[in-house]
Design an enzyme around this catalytic site. Sequence first.
Site, PDB file in Angstrom:
ATOM      1  CD1 TRP A 140      -1.980  -1.859   1.856  1.00 19.26           C
ATOM      2  CD2 TRP A 140      -3.203  -1.571  -0.166  1.00 19.26           C
ATOM      3  NE1 TRP A 140      -2.794  -3.097   1.522  1.00 19.26           N
ATOM      4  CE2 TRP A 140      -3.383  -2.517   0.264  1.00 19.26           C
ATOM      5  CE3 TRP A 140      -3.452  -0.891  -0.764  1.00 19.26           C
ATOM      6  CZ2 TRP A 140      -4.922  -3.158  -0.490  1.00 19.26           C
ATOM      7  CZ3 TRP A 140      -4.605  -1.327  -1.421  1.00 19.26           C
ATOM      8  CH2 TRP A 140      -4.942  -2.442  -1.756  1.00 19.26           C
ATOM      9  CG  ASP A 175      -2.865   4.168   4.619  1.00 18.52           C
ATOM     10  OD1 ASP A 175      -3.678   4.102   5.173  1.00 18.52           O
ATOM     11  OD2 ASP A 175      -2.576   3.478   3.615  1.00 18.52           O
ATOM     12  CE  LYS A 189      -7.274  -3.408   6.115  1.00 16.66           C
ATOM     13  NZ  LYS A 189      -7.309  -3.329   5.254  1.00 16.66           N
TER      14      LYS A 189
HETATM   15  N1  PMP Z   1      -3.732   1.847   2.756  1.00 13.09           N
HETATM   16  C1  PMP Z   1      -3.947   0.087   4.072  1.00 13.09           C
HETATM   17  C2  PMP Z   1      -2.652   0.582   4.917  1.00 13.09           C
HETATM   18  C3  PMP Z   1      -4.294  -0.462   3.906  1.00 13.09           C
HETATM   19  O1  PMP Z   1      -4.613  -1.790   4.257  1.00 13.09           O
HETATM   20  C4  PMP Z   1      -5.435  -0.591   2.169  1.00 13.09           C
HETATM   21  C5  PMP Z   1      -6.495  -1.525   2.260  1.00 13.09           C
HETATM   22  N2  PMP Z   1      -6.656  -2.984   2.739  1.00 13.09           N
HETATM   23  C6  PMP Z   1      -5.678   0.038   1.547  1.00 13.09           C
HETATM   24  C7  PMP Z   1      -4.680   1.688   1.926  1.00 13.09           C
HETATM   25  C8  PMP Z   1      -6.391   0.473   0.593  1.00 13.09           C
HETATM   26  O2  PMP Z   1      -8.153   0.925   1.048  1.00 13.09           O
HETATM   27  P1  PMP Z   1      -8.772   0.846  -0.304  1.00 13.09           P
HETATM   28  O3  PMP Z   1      -9.011  -0.227  -0.480  1.00 13.09           O
HETATM   29  O4  PMP Z   1      -9.746   1.280   0.493  1.00 13.09           O
HETATM   30  O5  PMP Z   1      -8.998   1.661  -1.449  1.00 13.09           O
END
Ligand code: PMP
Length: 345
Positions: A89, A157, A181
Amino acid sequence: MPAEVLHEASKAVKKFGSTGSSILELSHRSKEFMDIVEESKTLVKQLCGIGSDYDVLWMQGGGRLQFCMIPMNFLDAKGAAGYLDTGHWADEAQQYAANYGKADVLASSKKANYNHLPEWPKKVPASLSYLHITTNNTIYGTQWQTIGESGAPLVADMSSDIFSGKRDYTRYAMFYAAAQKNLGAAGNTLAVIRKDFLARAKNELPPMLSYKANVKENSILNTANVFGVYVSLLTLRWIKEKGIATIEKENKAKAKLLYDALDSSKVFTPHVKEKTHRSRMNVCFTTANAKQEKAFLEFCDARDITGIKGHRLAGGFRASLYNAIELSSVERLVAVMKEFEAQAV
Ligand code: PMP
């Protein structure tokens, strides 16, 4: 999701408070929804220990929309932003930013399949528009326990570890978390921005992609995700009731139990060896080969343990120990691992 939150949310689907209607029918411009927004904002600030110098936003579009909006709003055309590449991510956030401008990778552990955290950069210059980090790496199971120095505004993030323990939130110019989460249901996203940082955001953006416009409209620029925000409010109330210190204590105990079992196992291997880099939220591990992996998955399935398969990018196994997971569930998993091990070796 905590059982109490599911219970309250399901009641509200039938009838919300004294409104006589379902939460699913509530107007996003109603007084009731404005009360939900205000209480949730107050709780976020209380739980983070931040004051009126921060704005709290509920948004849609998940983590990935934040990956887009952060550079669109804050990355100066002549400047550069810094990114720490600590997992999938974090990498994706950097790649999204590179579509808009200069997004420098200041440190990376990609070559080692993200099985550790890279060294925090010696110097993060103030000339950068911001430094973006991912506090917990959901897929590979690393987590920053100590945040290094940064001359540039720190943007994080926190999608997979927000409210999982004590943290100095005042260090961040901005932090965000997709709710799915520790913060509620999928489809809702929290973004918290310090006012002096927000002041630097570009003005010439379409309103939906502008943090300033979203703050101005108090999270209801467009039809808000009423139910999602309500579920997040219920989750925040649950966190407050339990207390961050208790949550942290429980999360530490859950993670210790599982890592201890992995460290003493002859069958399972933890993905992250360095103890200080290990995530308390996502514990990733492997077995010796694909055959054993399949056998363990079937073994778990037969014992009602689900959701243990690792992310498609990492393979192996991943036990996600988010706030709502109880110690007894981890005890059960460890018992099943030991049972499997006894018949495998
Ligand atoms: N950042 C992190 C740390 C994640 O774990 C995730 C998805 N599990 C995301 C971003 C992406 O999130 P989304 O699917 O809501 O775009």
